[in-house]
Design an enzyme around this catalytic site. Sequence first.
Site, PDB file in Angstrom:
ATOM      1  N   SER A  17      -5.761   3.444   7.174  1.00  0.00           N
ATOM      2  CA  SER A  17      -5.974   4.093   5.883  1.00  0.00           C
ATOM      3  C   SER A  17      -6.551   3.152   4.837  1.00  0.00           C
ATOM      4  O   SER A  17      -5.920   2.836   3.828  1.00  0.00           O
ATOM      5  CB  SER A  17      -4.666   4.696   5.408  1.00  0.00           C
ATOM      6  OG  SER A  17      -4.160   5.479   6.462  1.00  0.00           O
ATOM      7  N   ARG A  46     -13.636  -2.346   2.636  1.00  0.00           N
ATOM      8  CA  ARG A  46     -12.834  -3.263   1.820  1.00  0.00           C
ATOM      9  C   ARG A  46     -11.364  -2.919   2.020  1.00  0.00           C
ATOM     10  O   ARG A  46     -11.023  -1.821   2.448  1.00  0.00           O
ATOM     11  CB  ARG A  46     -13.193  -3.129   0.334  1.00  0.00           C
ATOM     12  CG  ARG A  46     -12.908  -1.763  -0.239  1.00  0.00           C
ATOM     13  CD  ARG A  46     -13.116  -1.609  -1.725  1.00  0.00           C
ATOM     14  NE  ARG A  46     -12.906  -0.208  -2.076  1.00  0.00           N
ATOM     15  CZ  ARG A  46     -13.826   0.731  -1.980  1.00  0.00           C
ATOM     16  NH1 ARG A  46     -15.048   0.427  -1.569  1.00  0.00           N
ATOM     17  NH2 ARG A  46     -13.549   1.980  -2.265  1.00  0.00           N
ATOM     18  N   ASP A  63      -5.456   8.371   7.211  1.00  0.00           N
ATOM     19  CA  ASP A  63      -4.207   9.145   7.150  1.00  0.00           C
ATOM     20  C   ASP A  63      -4.389  10.494   6.450  1.00  0.00           C
ATOM     21  O   ASP A  63      -3.733  11.482   6.789  1.00  0.00           O
ATOM     22  CB  ASP A  63      -3.061   8.349   6.506  1.00  0.00           C
ATOM     23  CG  ASP A  63      -3.351   7.850   5.101  1.00  0.00           C
ATOM     24  OD1 ASP A  63      -4.495   7.993   4.635  1.00  0.00           O
ATOM     25  OD2 ASP A  63      -2.425   7.304   4.477  1.00  0.00           O
TER      26      ASP A  63
HETATM   27 MG    MG Z   1       1.663   7.388   5.294  1.00  0.00          MG
END
Ligand code: MG
Length: 462
Positions: free
Chosen positions: A149, A164, A202
């Site tokens: 994520s 990044r 995510d």
């Molecule tokens: Mg999570």
Amino acid sequence: MTTSSLLEEAVSISKQFDISKDQLVAISDEFIRLTDLGLKSDGMPMAMIPSYVTGVPNGSEKGTFLAVDLGGTNFRVCSIHLNGDGTFDLLQTKSVIPRSLMVGTAKELFSFLAKKVEEFIKTHFEENFNEELGHSANEHVYKLGFTFSFPVNQTAINRGTLIRWTKGFDVADAVGKDVCLLLQHELDLLKLPVHVAALVNDTVGTLMSRSYSSPPESVTLLGVILGTGTNGAYTESLAAVDKLDKSAAALADKSIMVINTEWGSFDNDMKVLPRTSWDDAVDLETPNPGYQMFEKRVSGMFLGEILRRILLELHEKGHLFSRSSTPLTTAWSLDTSILSRVEADITPDLVAVKSIVETDLGLQTTLPERQAVKLIVEGIGKRSALLAGAVIGGILVHLKACQSNPVVDIGVDGSVFEFYPGYEKLMRVALREVIGEDENKIRIGIAKDGSGVGAALCALVA
Ligand code: MG
Ligand code: ADP
């Protein structure tokens, strides 16, 4: 300081976190503008990253998959068995990522992750694991969905280079590398029977997971993360993604594409976002000042730190906790769950606040001091929820979602949304400002274990 001037000061601090109706609308308008820009070309303020996920599940999907989740407070390894009826079984282990690995080398970080996968397989799938031989050619190879994520430039369902780091990570030599290959390499070194089949943000996983488990008559349009960080992903018509080369074979006859907005970096220019001196101080403490400005006002990693800054300032002025020396001087030491617990205390004497401040911060309080803390907490929490509602409303306006659907389903994952008292209610206040009465068409469901199940679903379609 007198009681009344302490409370006045707390009210005035809390007021600095207010957002007017006009501001909410201005925020969502700017959000819609940047959404459109990000779909047109690369390198725009909001990345609007194509996920290469071109369909959402309907609940009938089946199979067993592995999933790992890196991107928040914990690293999770799980196996997911999809039963094909909107339900699933999940085995999971969680480990805290040592702070040194968050700012070390790519090799250190990814070999740590691979070792955790090895431990998991040894514990739960022993029959498929031969320590000496590793996996043989005829052995079952597990498909793994990798929830990662952070902003990634994705070029295929299991290929993506890191743009990044965010949320306190800063592993410099991983930037620009393909994170799937980094993980696969370390898994291979351990001879694990695992194939990294999908790279999943995510928020995309949350959309997939909610879509799998939501009531069949509705379509889930949006997945939202409100945890350590914040982000959103939604289903876009493929034709609207101007910046994407649609000649690739994998995209032939596809009509939708899930887009990872990366809304954490919404309005880094600070045109419409609210700003206090404490926000600026927190921003300067992060490895990426000036970036993720929306996230730094909304998500769990930052709310506690904003509160800590305010309380410390009041203490240093001699206005608060003046009788004790304070442990508030350590950056990032105040967890956002404390705000939830303070907010939940509705007793007249604020007895829960008393014990929280005593046990978690080691400070003795008077009732006015507790009232001051509560007022400030309410300001910080409310601003977070209103901001989240404003951008969710922005996406729904962009999609004209309420015009074309009787029920608009949204999946949310993350402890801030799940546990912060009254969060959804406040989010809906902002939604109502942005989309009007249609707010009552919106159904919001928690996508429990969203990232794991979502990653499994992405590994399945890969
Ligand atoms: Mg999570
Ligand atoms: P992750 O982001 O790692 O997937 P979570 O969704 O649990 O995990 O989010 C973790 C974040 O939520 C942390 O920043 C933590 O401070 C915050 N948090 C944990 N518990 C609570 C709570 N009860 N209320 C509000 N925030 C919380």
